[in-house]
Design a protein around this motif. Structure first.
Motif, PDB file in Angstrom:
ATOM      1  N   TYR A 181       0.423  -1.606   0.060  1.00 11.00           N
ATOM      2  CA  TYR A 181      -0.053  -0.199   0.328  1.00 11.00           C
ATOM      3  C   TYR A 181       0.914   1.209   0.020  1.00 11.00           C
ATOM      4  O   TYR A 181       0.065   1.831  -0.581  1.00 11.00           O
ATOM      5  N   THR A 217      -6.361  -3.870   4.501  1.00  9.24           N
ATOM      6  CA  THR A 217      -6.527  -3.155   5.102  1.00  9.24           C
ATOM      7  C   THR A 217      -4.721  -2.644   4.909  1.00  9.24           C
ATOM      8  O   THR A 217      -4.098  -3.728   6.211  1.00  9.24           O
ATOM      9  N   ASP A 225      -3.579  -3.416   9.139  1.00 13.84           N
ATOM     10  CA  ASP A 225      -3.933  -4.775  10.260  1.00 13.84           C
ATOM     11  C   ASP A 225      -3.200  -5.348  10.390  1.00 13.84           C
ATOM     12  O   ASP A 225      -1.800  -5.612   9.805  1.00 13.84           O
TER      13      ASP A 225
END
Length: 329
Positions: free
Chosen positions: A205, A235, A238
């Motif tokens: 990410y 996400t 996490d």
């Protein structure tokens, strides 16, 4: 040529294993506690099939122990007097083997009080955990004694991080008298390993700091990254979900981990780093394309070498009665 290269590699294996044994000895408990190794093996063989994930944890606990103050079971010690111990450091918070080792220790203590060290129990249990998952057996030289000091910061400073590049990884290993080949072979332990999303989520990410799924690590296979985001780590924050490091084969000690690394599907940056170095990549290709027994032999030799890091022997340290606390004097 292949036969010559294999013979040369096996000669190196023998030399490495022989050198590591110099400080310890096989069968150290043959007279002082003859059933010790069988007690440990039987416990591992009975319980790991019920909780397979413990195998990787035992192996990782042994690794983390040896990288801090040597293989002296300091990772098993509880904090004392407000001073945090190695097990309180972030790399060790996910280790789930402490109770497992404590139970083995209690059985061994009942048979032979004050004889077998926690450090040796951990080294033997790690070996047996590899065997029970289909990996190689090797003779574990014993005679380690237990340390009496455990410091959280030392674990933070000395345990290799999953975010390290190849240069950092190699330096970390060389600091412990291990070499490039040891780095490659010991990384193979990830064949039965797991990772938590927060230990590699930056690769999915926020690799450059821009954020979002479009900011994935370019060294990670895009399709694999997309699958991890979709099915495992939806996400970036996490910190509970567990992901197999060797998908589909994480309960079996085999070559699948290396095949995944070559396909750019290593979970950690430290896994991906292995193929950024030509010599390390060549070593990986040698075992992937060689006879299956070759990886088992080199892995075993590196485990023996690692298990001899800065060991305490003779009158050094102590034989703890309980692995989590030092003896009262």
């Amino acid at each position: 040529m292949a036969r010559i290269a294999l013979a040369a590699l096996l000669l190196v294996v023998a030399v490495l294993a022989g050198g590591a044994r110099a400080q310890l000895m096989e069968g150290f408990y043959a007279h002082s506690c003859p059933p010790a190794e069988k007690i440990i093996k039987d416990y591992v063989m009975e319980h790991i099939p019920r909780v397979p994930g413990i195998a990787a944890t035992l192996l990782r606990t042994h690794f983390h122990d040896c990288f801090v103050r040597g293989c002296d079971a300091s990772v098993l010690l509880n904090a004392t007097g407000g001073n945090e111990a190695e097990k309180d450091a972030a790399p060790n918070l996910t280790l789930r083997s402490f109770g497992f080792i404590d139970r083995i220790k209690a059985i061994v203590e009942k048979e032979c009080p004050g004889v077998v060290s926690c450090a040796d129990i951990l080294a033997l249990a790690a070996r047996d955990s590899v065997v029970v998952t289909g990996g190689p057996f090797w003779s574990v030289p014993t005679g380690r004694r237990d340390g009496t000091v455990s410091i959280k910061q030392e674990a933070l400073d000395q345990i290799p991080a999953p975010t390290m590049n190849f240069t950092e990884l190699l330096q970390s290993f060389q600091n412990k008298s291990l070499n490039l080949a040891d780095l490659v072979w010991l990384s193979g332990a990830h064949t039965i390993g797991i990772g938590h999303c927060n230990s590699f989520s930056e690769r999915l990410y926020n690799f450059t700091g821009r954020g979002g799924p479009g900011d994935a690590d370019p060294s990670l296979d895009p399709a694999y990254a997309a699958n991890l985001r979709r099915t495992k780590c939806p996400t970036p924050t996490d910190n509970t979900t567990i992901v197999e490091m060797d998908p589909g084969s994480f309960r079996t000690f085999d070559l699948s981990y290396y095949r995944g690394v070559l396909k750019r599907r290593g979970l950690f940056q430290s896994d991906a780093a292995l193929i950024t170095n030509a010599a390390a990549k060549a070593d990986i290709l040698s075992v992937v394309n060689g006879p299956p027994v070759l990886f088992f032999q080199v892995f075993a030799a590196s485990m023996v070498k690692m298990g001899a890091i800065e060991v305490k022997t003779g009158s050094e340290g102590e034989i703890r009665k309980h692995c989590a606390v030092v003896n009262k004097h």
